[in-house]
Write a protein that holds these residues in place. Structure first.
Motif, PDB file in Angstrom:
ATOM      1  N   ASP A  79       0.834  -1.209  -0.310  1.00  0.00           N
ATOM      2  CA  ASP A  79      -0.124   0.221  -0.002  1.00  0.00           C
ATOM      3  C   ASP A  79       0.699   1.121   0.036  1.00  0.00           C
ATOM      4  O   ASP A  79       1.956   1.300   0.772  1.00  0.00           O
ATOM      5  N   ASN A  80       0.156   2.552  -0.792  1.00  0.00           N
ATOM      6  CA  ASN A  80       1.567   3.829  -1.179  1.00  0.00           C
ATOM      7  C   ASN A  80       0.453   4.444  -0.069  1.00  0.00           C
ATOM      8  O   ASN A  80      -0.340   5.226  -0.574  1.00  0.00           O
ATOM      9  N   ILE A  81       0.778   4.854   1.357  1.00  0.00           N
ATOM     10  CA  ILE A  81      -0.025   5.160   2.326  1.00  0.00           C
ATOM     11  C   ILE A  81       1.380   6.463   2.658  1.00  0.00           C
ATOM     12  O   ILE A  81       2.435   6.099   3.383  1.00  0.00           O
ATOM     13  N   ALA A  82       1.194   7.931   2.566  1.00  0.00           N
ATOM     14  CA  ALA A  82       1.836   8.428   2.881  1.00  0.00           C
ATOM     15  C   ALA A  82       1.517   9.581   3.555  1.00  0.00           C
ATOM     16  O   ALA A  82       1.016   9.127   4.863  1.00  0.00           O
ATOM     17  N   ILE A  83       2.956   9.757   5.110  1.00  0.00           N
ATOM     18  CA  ILE A  83       2.555   9.924   6.111  1.00  0.00           C
ATOM     19  C   ILE A  83       3.076  11.797   6.101  1.00  0.00           C
ATOM     20  O   ILE A  83       3.932  11.888   5.945  1.00  0.00           O
ATOM     21  N   VAL A  84       1.723  12.534   6.850  1.00  0.00           N
ATOM     22  CA  VAL A  84       2.508  14.163   6.657  1.00  0.00           C
ATOM     23  C   VAL A  84       1.885  13.819   8.091  1.00  0.00           C
ATOM     24  O   VAL A  84       0.627  14.235   8.633  1.00  0.00           O
ATOM     25  N   LEU A  85       2.744  14.576   9.144  1.00  0.00           N
ATOM     26  CA  LEU A  85       2.239  15.023  10.752  1.00  0.00           C
ATOM     27  C   LEU A  85       2.879  16.624  11.317  1.00  0.00           C
ATOM     28  O   LEU A  85       3.755  16.784  10.779  1.00  0.00           O
ATOM     29  N   THR A  86       1.802  16.907  12.104  1.00  0.00           N
ATOM     30  CA  THR A  86       2.305  18.361  12.258  1.00  0.00           C
ATOM     31  C   THR A  86       2.947  18.123  13.477  1.00  0.00           C
ATOM     32  O   THR A  86       1.545  17.764  14.449  1.00  0.00           O
ATOM     33  N   ASN A  87       3.261  19.112  14.726  1.00  0.00           N
ATOM     34  CA  ASN A  87       2.802  19.568  15.780  1.00  0.00           C
ATOM     35  C   ASN A  87       3.650  21.168  16.296  1.00  0.00           C
ATOM     36  O   ASN A  87       3.959  21.487  15.223  1.00  0.00           O
ATOM     37  N   ARG A  88       3.284  21.610  17.415  1.00  0.00           N
ATOM     38  CA  ARG A  88       3.956  22.591  17.985  1.00  0.00           C
ATOM     39  C   ARG A  88       5.207  22.681  18.423  1.00  0.00           C
ATOM     40  O   ARG A  88       6.254  23.462  18.411  1.00  0.00           O
ATOM     41  N   ALA A  89       5.531  22.085  19.712  1.00  0.00           N
ATOM     42  CA  ALA A  89       6.569  21.263  20.101  1.00  0.00           C
ATOM     43  C   ALA A  89       7.399  20.485  19.436  1.00  0.00           C
ATOM     44  O   ALA A  89       8.870  20.327  20.327  1.00  0.00           O
ATOM     45  N   SER A  90       7.742  20.342  18.321  1.00  0.00           N
ATOM     46  CA  SER A  90       8.455  19.067  17.564  1.00  0.00           C
ATOM     47  C   SER A  90       9.440  18.372  18.569  1.00  0.00           C
ATOM     48  O   SER A  90       8.094  17.515  19.814  1.00  0.00           O
ATOM     49  N   SER A  91      10.407  17.969  18.841  1.00  0.00           N
ATOM     50  CA  SER A  91      10.470  17.093  19.803  1.00  0.00           C
ATOM     51  C   SER A  91      10.681  17.506  21.134  1.00  0.00           C
ATOM     52  O   SER A  91      12.168  17.018  22.093  1.00  0.00           O
ATOM     53  N   LEU A  92      10.932  18.572  21.495  1.00  0.00           N
ATOM     54  CA  LEU A  92      11.407  19.554  22.506  1.00  0.00           C
ATOM     55  C   LEU A  92      11.074  19.144  24.043  1.00  0.00           C
ATOM     56  O   LEU A  92      12.127  18.312  24.653  1.00  0.00           O
ATOM     57  N   ASP A  93      10.290  18.160  24.588  1.00  0.00           N
ATOM     58  CA  ASP A  93      10.136  16.727  24.966  1.00  0.00           C
ATOM     59  C   ASP A  93      10.668  15.665  26.224  1.00  0.00           C
ATOM     60  O   ASP A  93      12.019  16.056  26.545  1.00  0.00           O
ATOM     61  N   THR A  94      12.297  15.458  24.641  1.00  0.00           N
ATOM     62  CA  THR A  94      13.011  14.417  24.885  1.00  0.00           C
ATOM     63  C   THR A  94      14.544  15.424  24.771  1.00  0.00           C
ATOM     64  O   THR A  94      15.338  15.023  24.710  1.00  0.00           O
ATOM     65  N   ASP A  95      14.435  16.411  24.094  1.00  0.00           N
ATOM     66  CA  ASP A  95      15.357  17.700  23.657  1.00  0.00           C
ATOM     67  C   ASP A  95      15.480  18.036  24.762  1.00  0.00           C
ATOM     68  O   ASP A  95      16.776  17.543  25.702  1.00  0.00           O
ATOM     69  N   ARG A  96      14.853  18.139  25.960  1.00  0.00           N
ATOM     70  CA  ARG A  96      15.195  18.737  27.171  1.00  0.00           C
ATOM     71  C   ARG A  96      15.837  16.916  28.205  1.00  0.00           C
ATOM     72  O   ARG A  96      17.023  18.005  28.581  1.00  0.00           O
ATOM     73  N   LYS A  97      15.289  16.594  27.766  1.00  0.00           N
ATOM     74  CA  LYS A  97      15.911  15.190  28.596  1.00  0.00           C
ATOM     75  C   LYS A  97      17.390  14.991  27.866  1.00  0.00           C
ATOM     76  O   LYS A  97      18.889  14.813  28.923  1.00  0.00           O
ATOM     77  N   HIS A  98      17.602  14.944  26.912  1.00  0.00           N
ATOM     78  CA  HIS A  98      18.634  15.190  25.895  1.00  0.00           C
ATOM     79  C   HIS A  98      19.520  16.171  26.825  1.00  0.00           C
ATOM     80  O   HIS A  98      20.741  15.699  27.295  1.00  0.00           O
ATOM     81  N   GLN A  99      19.694  17.570  26.761  1.00  0.00           N
ATOM     82  CA  GLN A  99      19.912  18.314  27.421  1.00  0.00           C
ATOM     83  C   GLN A  99      20.708  18.129  28.855  1.00  0.00           C
ATOM     84  O   GLN A  99      21.413  18.175  28.967  1.00  0.00           O
ATOM     85  N   SER A 100      19.823  17.570  29.490  1.00  0.00           N
ATOM     86  CA  SER A 100      19.554  17.108  31.037  1.00  0.00           C
ATOM     87  C   SER A 100      21.146  16.271  30.727  1.00  0.00           C
ATOM     88  O   SER A 100      21.831  16.318  31.629  1.00  0.00           O
ATOM     89  N   SER A 101      20.964  15.236  30.272  1.00  0.00           N
ATOM     90  CA  SER A 101      21.787  14.101  29.848  1.00  0.00           C
ATOM     91  C   SER A 101      23.245  14.864  29.621  1.00  0.00           C
ATOM     92  O   SER A 101      23.992  14.694  30.465  1.00  0.00           O
ATOM     93  N   ILE A 102      23.851  15.936  29.266  1.00  0.00           N
ATOM     94  CA  ILE A 102      24.898  16.163  28.526  1.00  0.00           C
ATOM     95  C   ILE A 102      25.117  17.072  29.567  1.00  0.00           C
ATOM     96  O   ILE A 102      26.599  17.404  30.156  1.00  0.00           O
ATOM     97  N   GLN A 103      23.986  17.820  30.287  1.00  0.00           N
ATOM     98  CA  GLN A 103      25.121  19.276  31.805  1.00  0.00           C
ATOM     99  C   GLN A 103      25.601  17.516  33.021  1.00  0.00           C
ATOM    100  O   GLN A 103      25.457  18.562  33.858  1.00  0.00           O
ATOM    101  N   ASP A 104      25.212  16.597  33.227  1.00  0.00           N
ATOM    102  CA  ASP A 104      25.013  16.412  34.236  1.00  0.00           C
ATOM    103  C   ASP A 104      26.788  15.628  34.176  1.00  0.00           C
ATOM    104  O   ASP A 104      27.107  15.211  33.605  1.00  0.00           O
ATOM    105  N   LYS A 105      27.359  16.592  35.231  1.00  0.00           N
ATOM    106  CA  LYS A 105      28.458  16.276  35.369  1.00  0.00           C
ATOM    107  C   LYS A 105      29.404  15.210  35.353  1.00  0.00           C
ATOM    108  O   LYS A 105      30.813  14.440  35.201  1.00  0.00           O
TER     109      LYS A 105
END
Length: 206
Positions: A79-105
């Motif tokens: 089946d040729n099913i395309a996917i088109v999604l949208t949102n406002r926050a992008s991946s911000l929720d995960t980005d914060r977790k990633h940034q937090s792990s970088i800042q963990d000394k």
């Protein structure tokens, strides 16, 4: 002559509730966090896909909504099913977790398991892997749900034979707040695919 397009199935996931075609899939809301709620939905959908538990919350939200829509119809890898999604926050929720792990000394190096989800289109990838989809796909960041944008983009894909159907939607997750409206568009269905109809369907309350 302009192509006639229709919505065959649609799904809302909000406030720990799921509606499929406007009807409750899970009748009772759960006063709990998304992690517990998503596991409940996974079980109720009778899924067997262990990778689900490694996904970030945005991908889980999109994945569950796609299951609710696509499982209502027979689909296969041809089946040729395309996917088109949208949102406002992008991946911000995960980005914060990633940034937090970088800042963990004490543990400087971030987890690859988190880093892989620092792009919103990974949610599309998870859906595509599960359903073996190899067609057109895109994830756009918008200020709010935009029925006109999604309508026009889906119609363009169908009219130009880029896809036989399009899985569209708004999938937003940020800091335990989430809002998902997903639907499938093709030349077959019972609901006329118009901008006004999309706006009205999105606004459906629990």
């Amino acid at each position: 002559m302009k192509l006639e397009t229709y919505i065959s199935t649609y799904c809302h996931i909000r406030n720990n509730k799921i509606l499929i075609n406007g009807k409750p899939f899970i009748k009772d809301a759960f006063d709990t966090d998304f992690s517990i709620f998503s596991k409940k939905v996974y079980k109720d959908l009778n899924l067997s896909y262990p990778k689900f538990f490694k996904m970030d919350n945005l991908s889980k939200l999109a994945f569950l909504a796609a299951e609710c829509v696509l499982n209502r119809e027979k689909t296969n890898e041809d089946d040729n099913i395309a996917i088109v999604l949208t949102n406002r926050a992008s991946s911000l929720d995960t980005d914060r977790k990633h940034q937090s792990s970088i800042q963990d000394k004490e543990s400087y190096y971030p987890s690859p398991a988190i880093f892989v989800y620092t792009l919103p289109n990974i949610a599309i990838g998870e859906i595509s892997i599960k359903h073996q989809l190899k067609s057109e796909n895109a994830f756009f960041i918008l200020d709010a749900f935009n029925a006109e944008f999604l309508h026009n983009y889906a119609c363009s894909l169908l009219e130009n034979n880029k896809a036989e159907s399009v899985l569209c939607g708004w999938v937003d997750y940020d800091n335990e707040k989430y809002d998902c409206f997903m639907y499938k568009v093709s030349q077959i269905g019972d609901i006329k695919h118009t901008i006004n109809k999309l706006q009205n369907l999105y606004k459906i309350k629990d």
